[in-house]
Design a protein around this motif. Sequence first.
Motif, PDB file in Angstrom:
ATOM      1  N   GLY A 235     -63.056  40.096 -16.997  1.00  0.00           N
ATOM      2  CA  GLY A 235     -64.081  40.629 -16.103  1.00  0.00           C
ATOM      3  C   GLY A 235     -64.389  39.759 -14.901  1.00  0.00           C
ATOM      4  N   ALA A 236     -63.650  38.672 -14.714  1.00  0.00           N
ATOM      5  CA  ALA A 236     -63.870  37.808 -13.551  1.00  0.00           C
ATOM      6  C   ALA A 236     -63.235  38.416 -12.301  1.00  0.00           C
ATOM      7  N   PHE A 237     -63.768  38.052 -11.145  1.00  0.00           N
ATOM      8  CA  PHE A 237     -63.145  38.394  -9.862  1.00  0.00           C
ATOM      9  C   PHE A 237     -62.768  37.075  -9.204  1.00  0.00           C
TER      10      PHE A 237
ATOM     11  N   PHE B 134     -65.657  48.689 -14.617  1.00  0.00           N
ATOM     12  CA  PHE B 134     -64.753  48.773 -15.755  1.00  0.00           C
ATOM     13  C   PHE B 134     -64.547  47.434 -16.463  1.00  0.00           C
ATOM     14  N   GLY B 135     -65.009  46.336 -15.854  1.00  0.00           N
ATOM     15  CA  GLY B 135     -64.810  45.028 -16.460  1.00  0.00           C
ATOM     16  C   GLY B 135     -63.380  44.551 -16.401  1.00  0.00           C
ATOM     17  N   ILE B 136     -62.612  45.080 -15.444  1.00  0.00           N
ATOM     18  CA  ILE B 136     -61.212  44.686 -15.289  1.00  0.00           C
ATOM     19  C   ILE B 136     -61.144  43.391 -14.474  1.00  0.00           C
ATOM     20  N   THR B 137     -60.443  42.422 -14.994  1.00  0.00           N
ATOM     21  CA  THR B 137     -60.261  41.166 -14.277  1.00  0.00           C
ATOM     22  C   THR B 137     -59.441  41.403 -13.013  1.00  0.00           C
ATOM     23  N   VAL B 138     -59.862  40.808 -11.903  1.00  0.00           N
ATOM     24  CA  VAL B 138     -59.135  40.917 -10.643  1.00  0.00           C
ATOM     25  C   VAL B 138     -58.786  39.513 -10.151  1.00  0.00           C
ATOM     26  N   MET B 139     -57.507  39.306  -9.858  1.00  0.00           N
ATOM     27  CA  MET B 139     -57.064  38.112  -9.140  1.00  0.00           C
ATOM     28  C   MET B 139     -56.541  38.583  -7.795  1.00  0.00           C
TER      29      MET B 139
ATOM     30  N   GLU C 171     -54.145  51.891 -16.710  1.00  0.00           N
ATOM     31  CA  GLU C 171     -55.082  51.398 -17.717  1.00  0.00           C
ATOM     32  C   GLU C 171     -54.967  49.885 -17.860  1.00  0.00           C
ATOM     33  N   PRO C 172     -55.082  49.155 -16.746  1.00  0.00           N
ATOM     34  CA  PRO C 172     -54.832  47.711 -16.773  1.00  0.00           C
ATOM     35  C   PRO C 172     -55.986  46.926 -17.382  1.00  0.00           C
ATOM     36  N   ARG C 173     -55.671  45.757 -17.872  1.00  0.00           N
ATOM     37  CA  ARG C 173     -56.697  44.779 -18.235  1.00  0.00           C
ATOM     38  C   ARG C 173     -56.887  43.782 -17.098  1.00  0.00           C
ATOM     39  N   LEU C 174     -55.919  43.746 -16.203  1.00  0.00           N
ATOM     40  CA  LEU C 174     -55.885  42.768 -15.122  1.00  0.00           C
ATOM     41  C   LEU C 174     -55.257  43.415 -13.903  1.00  0.00           C
ATOM     42  N   ILE C 175     -55.874  43.230 -12.732  1.00  0.00           N
ATOM     43  CA  ILE C 175     -55.280  43.684 -11.472  1.00  0.00           C
ATOM     44  C   ILE C 175     -54.960  42.460 -10.624  1.00  0.00           C
ATOM     45  N   LEU C 176     -53.714  42.375 -10.183  1.00  0.00           N
ATOM     46  CA  LEU C 176     -53.229  41.280  -9.360  1.00  0.00           C
ATOM     47  C   LEU C 176     -52.996  41.825  -7.953  1.00  0.00           C
TER      48      LEU C 176
END
Length: 275
Positions: free
Chosen positions: A27-29, A194-199, A162-167
């Motif tokens: 869930g971090a950005f 959605f609580g999806i981590t984004v890097m 349906e990602p857990r992480l978006i790069l």
Amino acid sequence: MLVIDGLTCRFGNKTAVSDVNLQIGQGAFIGVIGRSGAGKSTLLRMVNRLQESSAGRILFEDRDVTALKGHELRQWRARAAMVFQQFNLVGRLDVLTNVLMGRLSGMANWRALTKSWSAEDKAIALSALEQFDMANLAAQRADSLSGGQQQRVAIARALVQEPRLILADEPIASLDPRNTKVVMDQLLRINKHFGITVMCNLHSLELARTYCDRLVGMAGGKVVFDGSPSRLTPAVARDLYGLEAGEVMGELADAVPAAGGHAPAALPATAAPQR
């Protein structure tokens, strides 16, 4: 949690990324900042396994991502969705089909080969497009859209994976200021709702401080800064950007000190990824 442990990438005698160690909670950005050639893109591509590492490991929820092969690797690439600077859409195909491409990893082989989309897949893709105000353009060719519209389609495609992480690799580099805000707002909505981590790789310090809750600064392939946006001082900027520091110092002085407070309205629950 995503753990990057001693990650290194060499191209011949050149080291593009050197011994990177990071722990990133769900869930971090995260904003990855630094000058061109600092190793930002290579780092994200290694996390997705588009680029193989020369040393080190990537762990996600205690699973060794660097050891994945075949079907498991394809599944990981779906869970760690990439958003590229140049959109990577198929221009001759319509918008809906481009978004549906994000569903391929979860389809039976015969459906993937024939692109026989199920009614459920189409509904998920249309729902994603609606959240980006793009559903009315579903039948248009992707190459007929503006740059900002194409990037929104690319993010919708990532969402239906349906990602857990978006790069996101410099997702706004080729966009004007208005579309830059639209795209960054959408990434932040996905992250917060959605609580999806984004890097997200970013060159602009102002955008990094506005949207990200943690910044990772790279220079010469190494992490030289890791902390909250409020700790990004002019001295740190000089370490990160070297001769280019003068171009970004004004941004740093004028930027809003607090980060993470820019969250737009949440997306409707109907668009939530299925897990």
